[in-house]
Design a protein around this motif. Sequence first.
Motif, PDB file in Angstrom:
ATOM      1  N   PHE A  83      31.470  41.081  41.273  1.00  0.00           N
ATOM      2  CA  PHE A  83      32.311  41.104  40.075  1.00  0.00           C
ATOM      3  C   PHE A  83      33.356  40.000  40.103  1.00  0.00           C
ATOM      4  CE2 PHE A  83      36.116  42.544  37.807  1.00  0.00           C
ATOM      5  CZ  PHE A  83      35.586  42.787  36.547  1.00  0.00           C
ATOM      6  N   LYS A  84      34.037  39.833  41.238  1.00  0.00           N
ATOM      7  CA  LYS A  84      35.118  38.851  41.328  1.00  0.00           C
ATOM      8  C   LYS A  84      34.599  37.426  41.197  1.00  0.00           C
ATOM      9  CE  LYS A  84      38.800  41.428  41.956  1.00  0.00           C
ATOM     10  NZ  LYS A  84      39.970  41.380  41.037  1.00  0.00           N
ATOM     11  N   VAL A  85      33.454  37.138  41.788  1.00  0.00           N
ATOM     12  CA  VAL A  85      32.874  35.798  41.654  1.00  0.00           C
ATOM     13  C   VAL A  85      32.461  35.548  40.208  1.00  0.00           C
ATOM     14  CG1 VAL A  85      30.880  34.360  42.287  1.00  0.00           C
ATOM     15  CG2 VAL A  85      32.174  35.576  44.057  1.00  0.00           C
ATOM     16  N   HIS A  86      31.902  36.566  39.561  1.00  0.00           N
ATOM     17  CA  HIS A  86      31.527  36.440  38.149  1.00  0.00           C
ATOM     18  C   HIS A  86      32.749  36.162  37.274  1.00  0.00           C
ATOM     19  CE1 HIS A  86      29.472  37.213  34.355  1.00  0.00           C
ATOM     20  NE2 HIS A  86      30.430  38.084  34.051  1.00  0.00           N
ATOM     21  N   MET A  87      33.898  36.771  37.620  1.00  0.00           N
ATOM     22  CA  MET A  87      35.120  36.577  36.836  1.00  0.00           C
ATOM     23  C   MET A  87      35.863  35.306  37.224  1.00  0.00           C
ATOM     24  SD  MET A  87      34.994  39.076  34.775  1.00  0.00           S
ATOM     25  CE  MET A  87      36.591  38.832  33.986  1.00  0.00           C
ATOM     26  N   GLY A  88      35.395  34.583  38.235  1.00  0.00           N
ATOM     27  CA  GLY A  88      36.019  33.323  38.627  1.00  0.00           C
ATOM     28  C   GLY A  88      37.224  33.470  39.529  1.00  0.00           C
ATOM     29  N   SER A  89      37.407  34.648  40.158  1.00  0.00           N
ATOM     30  CA  SER A  89      38.547  34.841  41.039  1.00  0.00           C
ATOM     31  C   SER A  89      38.437  33.961  42.276  1.00  0.00           C
ATOM     32  CB  SER A  89      38.660  36.316  41.449  1.00  0.00           C
ATOM     33  OG  SER A  89      38.879  37.133  40.315  1.00  0.00           O
ATOM     34  N   TRP A  90      37.237  33.797  42.808  1.00  0.00           N
ATOM     35  CA  TRP A  90      36.955  32.875  43.899  1.00  0.00           C
ATOM     36  C   TRP A  90      35.479  32.516  43.844  1.00  0.00           C
ATOM     37  CZ3 TRP A  90      38.900  37.864  45.223  1.00  0.00           C
ATOM     38  CH2 TRP A  90      37.938  38.792  45.623  1.00  0.00           C
ATOM     39  N   LEU A 147      39.045  51.016  41.404  1.00  0.00           N
ATOM     40  CA  LEU A 147      38.704  50.667  40.020  1.00  0.00           C
ATOM     41  C   LEU A 147      39.677  49.643  39.438  1.00  0.00           C
ATOM     42  CD1 LEU A 147      37.670  54.148  38.578  1.00  0.00           C
ATOM     43  CD2 LEU A 147      36.183  52.198  39.066  1.00  0.00           C
ATOM     44  N   ASN A 148      40.930  49.671  39.877  1.00  0.00           N
ATOM     45  CA  ASN A 148      41.909  48.722  39.352  1.00  0.00           C
ATOM     46  C   ASN A 148      41.549  47.279  39.698  1.00  0.00           C
ATOM     47  OD1 ASN A 148      44.633  48.275  38.040  1.00  0.00           O
ATOM     48  ND2 ASN A 148      45.019  47.342  40.037  1.00  0.00           N
ATOM     49  N   PHE A 149      40.818  47.072  40.818  1.00  0.00           N
ATOM     50  CA  PHE A 149      40.359  45.725  41.149  1.00  0.00           C
ATOM     51  C   PHE A 149      39.442  45.169  40.058  1.00  0.00           C
ATOM     52  CE2 PHE A 149      41.311  47.124  45.581  1.00  0.00           C
ATOM     53  CZ  PHE A 149      42.156  46.089  45.923  1.00  0.00           C
ATOM     54  N   PHE A 150      38.770  46.070  39.332  1.00  0.00           N
ATOM     55  CA  PHE A 150      37.870  45.664  38.248  1.00  0.00           C
ATOM     56  C   PHE A 150      38.591  45.667  36.897  1.00  0.00           C
ATOM     57  CE2 PHE A 150      35.309  47.421  41.632  1.00  0.00           C
ATOM     58  CZ  PHE A 150      34.189  46.597  41.695  1.00  0.00           C
ATOM     59  N   THR A 151      39.278  46.772  36.602  1.00  0.00           N
ATOM     60  CA  THR A 151      39.818  46.979  35.258  1.00  0.00           C
ATOM     61  C   THR A 151      40.988  46.072  34.922  1.00  0.00           C
ATOM     62  OG1 THR A 151      41.231  48.779  36.074  1.00  0.00           O
ATOM     63  CG2 THR A 151      39.058  49.381  35.228  1.00  0.00           C
ATOM     64  N   HIS A 152      41.713  45.535  35.930  1.00  0.00           N
ATOM     65  CA  HIS A 152      42.885  44.721  35.600  1.00  0.00           C
ATOM     66  C   HIS A 152      42.489  43.405  34.921  1.00  0.00           C
ATOM     67  CE1 HIS A 152      42.157  42.255  39.279  1.00  0.00           C
ATOM     68  NE2 HIS A 152      42.842  41.357  38.627  1.00  0.00           N
ATOM     69  N   TYR A 214      39.262  29.766  46.795  1.00  0.00           N
ATOM     70  CA  TYR A 214      40.010  30.101  45.594  1.00  0.00           C
ATOM     71  C   TYR A 214      40.092  28.870  44.690  1.00  0.00           C
ATOM     72  CZ  TYR A 214      41.505  34.553  47.612  1.00  0.00           C
ATOM     73  OH  TYR A 214      41.514  35.817  48.137  1.00  0.00           O
ATOM     74  N   PRO A 215      40.326  29.080  43.387  1.00  0.00           N
ATOM     75  CA  PRO A 215      40.391  27.930  42.479  1.00  0.00           C
ATOM     76  C   PRO A 215      41.393  26.855  42.898  1.00  0.00           C
ATOM     77  CG  PRO A 215      40.239  29.964  41.207  1.00  0.00           C
ATOM     78  CD  PRO A 215      40.396  30.364  42.659  1.00  0.00           C
TER      79      PRO A 215
END
Length: 265
Positions: A83-90, A147-152, A214-215
């Motif tokens: 999920f985080k890679v898909h959202m561009g977090s890292w 869940l907050n790691f996703f929903t935020h 990270y970006p």
Amino acid sequence: MRALKQLIRFGYQQAIACLFPVVIFASLAITQIIPLPSLPRYDWLLIICLLMQWWMVRSGLETRDELKVITLFHLIGLALELFKVHMGSWSYPEEGYFKLSGVPLYSGFMYASVASYLCQAWRRLKVELVNWPPFLVVVPLSAAIYLNFFTHHFWIDIRFWLSALVLIVFWQSWVTYEVGGTRYRMPIALSFVLIGFFIWIAENIATFFGAWEYPNQTDAWSLVHLGKVSSWLLLVIVSFLIVATLKQVKGKSPTRIEDTRHFYR
């Protein structure tokens, strides 16, 4: 001298408990400095992690029950990574055959290594819990933090509210552990902070050796933002709560509500 001896004993047990994370960091450093043949670096890291996990169980350093917990953490961590890679977090910019939606499969072992440390330290230091909150409070709190790691990304970030809730829920909770036949105690909330801070230090080492990026580290490596400590703190809390709940379900770590004045502070 007794205090020094106890510190050495404690450090030794911690070092053994950290064996899996140490192997991962060493592998990151070695594969960064010395390119290995035939396979991309990420795939070699996966092979090393698999062999290390096999050896840990084969040698008796980890039990089969602990392997089940570690596997659960691998899946939880991999889902978060996807999920985080898909959202561009890292990102994981290097090539690899064993990548799923841009995430190398070895990445799950970095979360599993945290579970490995918790399980090892729990058993070696004979950890027990004092004034542990009810199951019906711990499980929803763990779920809300995860869940907050996703929903935020789509809603407000409630990590600080969750952190405050953790302090309230665990205000009277202690973790006790044994070193050289003597038991010590520590507030559970303080143990969360300490583990989260040291994982943040480990994260800086990992990104320096190219575990992920990270970006703001695309052009050159820089220190991971101190605000990430809060993220690791919450992840440690989830990890600890899952391990503690599973230990209690198995009946290996009963909670105790008693006078704890005889424990060393």
